[in-house]
Design a protein around this motif. Structure first.
Motif, PDB file in Angstrom:
ATOM      1  N   ARG A  82     -17.812   3.823  16.773  1.00  0.00           N
ATOM      2  CA  ARG A  82     -18.905   4.012  15.797  1.00  0.00           C
ATOM      3  C   ARG A  82     -18.935   5.456  15.311  1.00  0.00           C
ATOM      4  N   ASP A  87     -20.448   4.025  10.999  1.00  0.00           N
ATOM      5  CA  ASP A  87     -20.950   2.808  10.346  1.00  0.00           C
ATOM      6  C   ASP A  87     -21.208   1.746  11.417  1.00  0.00           C
ATOM      7  N   ASP A  88     -21.907   0.686  11.028  1.00  0.00           N
ATOM      8  CA  ASP A  88     -22.058  -0.467  11.915  1.00  0.00           C
ATOM      9  C   ASP A  88     -20.729  -1.214  11.996  1.00  0.00           C
ATOM     10  N   TYR A  90     -18.180  -4.529  13.675  1.00  0.00           N
ATOM     11  CA  TYR A  90     -18.012  -5.832  14.327  1.00  0.00           C
ATOM     12  C   TYR A  90     -16.558  -5.902  14.812  1.00  0.00           C
ATOM     13  N   TYR A 228     -12.142  -2.673  15.758  1.00  0.00           N
ATOM     14  CA  TYR A 228     -13.462  -2.733  15.144  1.00  0.00           C
ATOM     15  C   TYR A 228     -13.317  -2.492  13.645  1.00  0.00           C
ATOM     16  N   PRO A 230     -15.890  -1.845   9.981  1.00  0.00           N
ATOM     17  CA  PRO A 230     -17.257  -1.706   9.481  1.00  0.00           C
ATOM     18  C   PRO A 230     -17.756  -3.012   8.878  1.00  0.00           C
ATOM     19  N   VAL A 231     -19.011  -3.326   9.159  1.00  0.00           N
ATOM     20  CA  VAL A 231     -19.624  -4.544   8.628  1.00  0.00           C
ATOM     21  C   VAL A 231     -19.526  -4.554   7.100  1.00  0.00           C
ATOM     22  N   SER A 232     -19.703  -3.386   6.509  1.00  0.00           N
ATOM     23  CA  SER A 232     -19.682  -3.271   5.043  1.00  0.00           C
ATOM     24  C   SER A 232     -18.294  -3.501   4.464  1.00  0.00           C
ATOM     25  N   HIS A 251     -19.777 -11.141  11.574  1.00  0.00           N
ATOM     26  CA  HIS A 251     -19.897  -9.779  11.061  1.00  0.00           C
ATOM     27  C   HIS A 251     -21.231  -9.124  11.426  1.00  0.00           C
ATOM     28  N   THR A 252     -21.916  -9.725  12.389  1.00  0.00           N
ATOM     29  CA  THR A 252     -23.176  -9.147  12.853  1.00  0.00           C
ATOM     30  C   THR A 252     -22.905  -7.771  13.475  1.00  0.00           C
ATOM     31  N   PRO A 253     -23.670  -6.747  13.100  1.00  0.00           N
ATOM     32  CA  PRO A 253     -23.445  -5.413  13.685  1.00  0.00           C
ATOM     33  C   PRO A 253     -23.586  -5.465  15.210  1.00  0.00           C
ATOM     34  N   GLN A 255     -24.439  -4.236  18.838  1.00  0.00           N
ATOM     35  CA  GLN A 255     -25.355  -3.282  19.453  1.00  0.00           C
ATOM     36  C   GLN A 255     -24.721  -2.726  20.721  1.00  0.00           C
TER      37      GLN A 255
END
Lengths: 264, 264
Positions: A82, A87-88, A90, A228, A230-232, A251-253, A255
């Motif tokens: 990260r 970024d977030d 997945y 990994y 980025p979700v975007s 594609h859920t960020p 945690q």
């Protein structure tokens, strides 16, 4: 855990950084037991060596086994990723490459991103690869070899196209650099192979040129590689996507989990 | 040149000793030119890789090319070998193993002496191997790997017998140690691969267990290996001997040459 400025600079300049002794021997044992359980079940996610029997790669254990499901959220893996991606994230892909003792085979010299671009319509090289040593990595058991700084060259285009391989696993061999290209590249980008005890974590760019030799030693070299994304930047497939074990659909960020993945 | 007490002790205890920077780059260039000339001529002394074309080994260049004829008498090779053997020597075998860039193949784990014993009726492991680095030897181009101290185990008997292979080259593969044996041996004898710049000289015992991996790098790894044997221990073949390029017939004691082999 947080990468230091120096570690971040290594990743940016060299295309990789090694974090030694990140997981304990006990934790690695837990992962190896879970891996053995997951490898026992045949299926398209299990790729064998040329002998058709010996496991070469297994994909997406985090979608089947609770230990790996928790591992991919581990602060010690997801945290640095990260920080690099800012970024977030997945899980685009998770695999374990098992380079068996006595004859685990080569991986051709290649870049990762170009395969995902062509096969999965991944639009940017924004992934972060996080490799976890499940065995001690030495000069004798076929360590990954990087061409230092080669990620800064961007995508080295191939004549081959993975667009024709939509259905499954793509071996880097199909995207291999030629001997002539590689002989040129090493003049600017020295070969280097990070080594260390099991439990070490190796972060590397999806654009860095890498490969590895055979394993002629009596020691296996199992390497867990998490990619990994980025979700975007999640890809939108053109036509039928490759199977979910190769291209993460969730594609859920993620945690960050600061607990121990081996205490379920 | 003379080995120090420490170097002699290394050879006795470890089964090998590395003498760095023994020949100059200019001298190595001369040898490589001579090698290229000799490799151009086909014949049974030239062994290819599995592709049937790429040179893997060439034998007995010292019987055909003046540069090598003089090299085997060089004080820097013959001197240390005489010191170890403490006897008059002749050339039992001379070869260059060319591990080509991008795919030079493995050498199976083996001991040397047992092959000569079975194939050539060599009665004692009294040989001294003297290897000369014709290329820089690195962790990336398939260096020889020794099991330190394994020469002290003596001859590890095989089920196979080279007595049936009287006619030609015997690949160590036929005399390979099993994975189970090797996995046991490494508990007592650590793997070690001496590396260094071209021009280095590596002395090693005919009883030490050794092997090597593939070469996935863009750099060749050509290794010249001279096997000296005491004149008093020259073998008496049982039946038809193997060809002269594999088993030296000239048992005349070699005289040390202190001149430069590249000034003919």
């Amino acid at each position: 855990m947080t990468l230091t400025e120096e570690q971040l600079a290594s990743y940016r300049n060299d295309g990789f950084v090694l974090l030694e002794n990140t997981f304990s021997g006990e934790e690695i044992e837990t992962l190896c037991l879970a891996l053995a359980e997951d490898q026992r079940v045949p299926g398209p996610r299990l790729i064998t060596e040329n002998d058709g029997v010996t496991p070469r790669s297994i994909y997406a254990s985090h979608t089947r086994h609770p230990v790996f499901e928790r591992l991919v959220r581990s602060e010690r893996l997801l945290g640095p990723a990260r920080q690099i991606a800012d970024d977030d994230l997945y899980v685009h892909q998770m695999k374990v490459n098992s380079k068996q003792a006595f004859g685990g085979e080569e991986w051709a010299w290649h870049q990762d991103y170009i395969v995902w671009r062509d096969a999965d319509n991944m639009r940017a090289a924004s992934q972060v690869n996080v490799a976890l040593f499940l065995d001690d990595v030495t000069e004798f058991n076929g360590p990954v070899i990087f061409l230092r700084g080669s990620h800064r060259l961007g995508t080295l285009e191939r004549a081959a196209s993975a667009r024709d391989h939509g259905a499954g696993h793509i071996d880097p061999h199909e995207y291999a650099l030629t001997p002539v290209e590689l002989a040129g590249l090493v003049k600017q980008h020295e070969m280097v192979s990070p080594k260390g005890a099991r439990g070490g974590v190796l972060l590397f760019s999806p654009q860095i040129v890498h490969g590895s030799g055979t394993n002629v030693s009596p020691f296996a070299r199992r390497l867990l590689i998490l990619t990994y994304n980025p979700v975007s930047a999640a890809p939108t497939p053109v036509g039928a996507p490759r199977p979910e074990h190769l291209v993460g659909r969730d594609h859920t960020p993620l945690q960050i989990d600061r607990g121990r993945f081996d205490r379920l």
